[in-house]
Design an enzyme around this catalytic site. Structure first.
Site, PDB file in Angstrom:
ATOM      1  N   GLY A  17       0.788  -1.235   0.000  1.00  0.00           N
ATOM      2  CA  GLY A  17       0.000   0.000   0.000  1.00  0.00           C
ATOM      3  C   GLY A  17       0.814   1.276   0.000  1.00  0.00           C
ATOM      4  N   THR A  18       2.035   1.245  -0.562  1.00  0.00           N
ATOM      5  CA  THR A  18       2.807   2.498  -0.585  1.00  0.00           C
ATOM      6  C   THR A  18       2.126   3.533  -1.490  1.00  0.00           C
ATOM      7  OG1 THR A  18       4.309   1.859  -2.392  1.00  0.00           O
ATOM      8  CG2 THR A  18       4.994   1.269  -0.162  1.00  0.00           C
ATOM      9  N   ASN A  19       1.550   3.065  -2.602  1.00  0.00           N
ATOM     10  CA  ASN A  19       0.837   4.016  -3.478  1.00  0.00           C
ATOM     11  C   ASN A  19      -0.405   4.557  -2.787  1.00  0.00           C
ATOM     12  OD1 ASN A  19       1.946   4.292  -6.384  1.00  0.00           O
ATOM     13  ND2 ASN A  19       2.229   2.128  -5.888  1.00  0.00           N
ATOM     14  N   LEU A  90      -5.146  -7.042  -6.692  1.00  0.00           N
ATOM     15  CA  LEU A  90      -4.823  -8.182  -7.547  1.00  0.00           C
ATOM     16  C   LEU A  90      -5.994  -9.079  -7.915  1.00  0.00           C
ATOM     17  CD1 LEU A  90      -1.312  -9.018  -6.040  1.00  0.00           C
ATOM     18  CD2 LEU A  90      -1.912  -7.476  -7.903  1.00  0.00           C
ATOM     19  N   ASN A 107      -6.677   2.117 -12.768  1.00  0.00           N
ATOM     20  CA  ASN A 107      -5.669   1.159 -12.298  1.00  0.00           C
ATOM     21  C   ASN A 107      -4.272   1.670 -12.640  1.00  0.00           C
ATOM     22  OD1 ASN A 107      -4.622  -1.397 -11.342  1.00  0.00           O
ATOM     23  ND2 ASN A 107      -4.336  -1.992 -13.488  1.00  0.00           N
ATOM     24  N   HIS A 109      -0.410   0.192 -13.523  1.00  0.00           N
ATOM     25  CA  HIS A 109       0.307  -1.029 -13.905  1.00  0.00           C
ATOM     26  C   HIS A 109       1.800  -0.700 -14.000  1.00  0.00           C
ATOM     27  CE1 HIS A 109       0.537  -5.068 -15.484  1.00  0.00           C
ATOM     28  NE2 HIS A 109       1.437  -4.624 -16.333  1.00  0.00           N
ATOM     29  N   ASP A 150      -6.158  -5.156 -17.936  1.00  0.00           N
ATOM     30  CA  ASP A 150      -5.148  -4.217 -18.451  1.00  0.00           C
ATOM     31  C   ASP A 150      -5.416  -3.709 -19.864  1.00  0.00           C
ATOM     32  OD1 ASP A 150      -3.761  -4.528 -16.048  1.00  0.00           O
ATOM     33  OD2 ASP A 150      -2.613  -6.241 -16.824  1.00  0.00           O
ATOM     34  N   GLU A 179       5.777   5.814  -9.898  1.00  0.00           N
ATOM     35  CA  GLU A 179       4.382   5.648  -9.442  1.00  0.00           C
ATOM     36  C   GLU A 179       4.040   6.691  -8.377  1.00  0.00           C
ATOM     37  OE1 GLU A 179       3.319   1.046 -10.295  1.00  0.00           O
ATOM     38  OE2 GLU A 179       4.084   1.449  -8.298  1.00  0.00           O
TER      39      GLU A 179
HETATM   40  C1  GAR Z   1       2.508  -1.283  -7.782  1.00  0.00           C
HETATM   41  O1  GAR Z   1       3.797  -1.349  -8.357  1.00  0.00           O
HETATM   42  C2  GAR Z   1       1.459  -1.432  -8.856  1.00  0.00           C
HETATM   43  O2  GAR Z   1       1.846  -0.896 -10.081  1.00  0.00           O
HETATM   44  C3  GAR Z   1       1.329  -2.936  -8.949  1.00  0.00           C
HETATM   45  O3  GAR Z   1       1.370  -3.357  -7.611  1.00  0.00           O
HETATM   46  C4  GAR Z   1       2.266  -2.502  -6.885  1.00  0.00           C
HETATM   47  C5  GAR Z   1       1.653  -2.150  -5.558  1.00  0.00           C
HETATM   48  O4  GAR Z   1       2.601  -1.541  -4.738  1.00  0.00           O
HETATM   49  N1  GAR Z   1       0.127  -3.316  -9.606  1.00  0.00           N
HETATM   50  C6  GAR Z   1       0.071  -4.341 -10.464  1.00  0.00           C
HETATM   51  O5  GAR Z   1       1.027  -5.048 -10.716  1.00  0.00           O
HETATM   52  C7  GAR Z   1      -1.304  -4.547 -11.101  1.00  0.00           C
HETATM   53  N2  GAR Z   1      -1.209  -5.449 -12.202  1.00  0.00           N
HETATM   54  P1  GAR Z   1       2.197  -0.847  -3.358  1.00  0.00           P
HETATM   55  O6  GAR Z   1       1.362  -1.870  -2.573  1.00  0.00           O
HETATM   56  O7  GAR Z   1       3.495  -0.565  -2.692  1.00  0.00           O
HETATM   57  O8  GAR Z   1       1.426   0.376  -3.686  1.00  0.00           O
END
Ligand code: GAR
Length: 198
Positions: A17-19, A90, A107, A109, A150, A179
């Site tokens: 969940g950093t984003n 996911l 989303n 990616h 996607d 990101e």
């Molecule tokens: C992110 O890099 C995002 O792009 C990816 O999961 C990560 C979540 O990171 N998403 C996918 O791969 C979707 N197909 P986070 O939990 O640190 O935010």
């Protein structure tokens, strides 16, 4: 979307969940939007602790509940959610959820779609594939969600170069910087465009 109230975002995340955290902080003082809730499909997802710390409502739904759809839709409605942001989520969303939020699900990616998309392509699997293919660049894609993995309309992409010695972990770190830098701003732009178009 009405413009006399703040646009409410639901963040869906399965992992660390950093984003999600960056987005929560970015919209803390926003006049146009706020994060109404964080939803996960995993009881142990790090994103829940981040939501808790930030004082944001958070809720877990099982895979079965996501498939059944009604519990999730009821919760989204109760929270007054206008747009859904997938930040490392996911599970594939059910057609009912996608229909309830037409062109209002975004989303992120961790690669340059249409390359390296589709089922099973997430997180480190993406970066491993990119490095294995000796690509010279990767990057991020922010896109609308439709019923194919996607494949929704692309809102934003930006690339970063890959040097020949780079490991998948180093690439992941580089992509994560992009990101964090762009995702909140792209969401804000998307919301302000929707308000203007409303
Ligand atoms: C992110 O890099 C995002 O792009 C990816 O999961 C990560 C979540 O990171 N998403 C996918 O791969 C979707 N197909 P986070 O939990 O640190 O935010």
């Amino acid at each position: 979307m009405t413009h006399n109230k703040k646009v409410k975002i639901a963040l869906l995340a399965s992992g660390s969940g950093t984003n999600a955290e960056k987005i929560i902080h970015y919209f803390k003082d926003s006049e146009i939007s706020e994060v109404a809730c964080v939803i996960s499909n995993r009881q142990k997802a790090g994103v829940l602790e981040r939501a808790q710390k930030a004082g944001v409502n958070h809720q877990v739904f099982s895979m079965q509940e996501f498939e059944a759809t009604t519990p999730v839709l009821n919760y989204l409605q109760k929270q007054g959610v206008d747009i859904i942001v997938l930040a490392g989520f996911l599970l594939k969303l059910s057609p009912e959820i996608i229909t309830a939020y037409p062109d209002k699900i975004i989303n992120i990616h961790p690669a340059l779609l249409p390359k390296y998309g589709g089922k099973g392509m997430y997180g480190h699997f993406v970066h491993e594939a990119v490095i294995k293919n000796r690509d010279q660049e990767s990057g991020i894609t922010i896109h609308l969600v439709n019923d194919e993995y996607d494949k929704g309309d692309i809102i934003f992409q930006t690339a970063c170069p890959i040097n020949p010695e780079m490991t998948p972990e180093q690439l992941a770190a580089k992509v994560q910087v992009l990101e964090h830098q762009h995702f909140p701003k792209v969401i804000e732009q998307f919301i302000s465009d929707s308000i203007k178009g409303a």
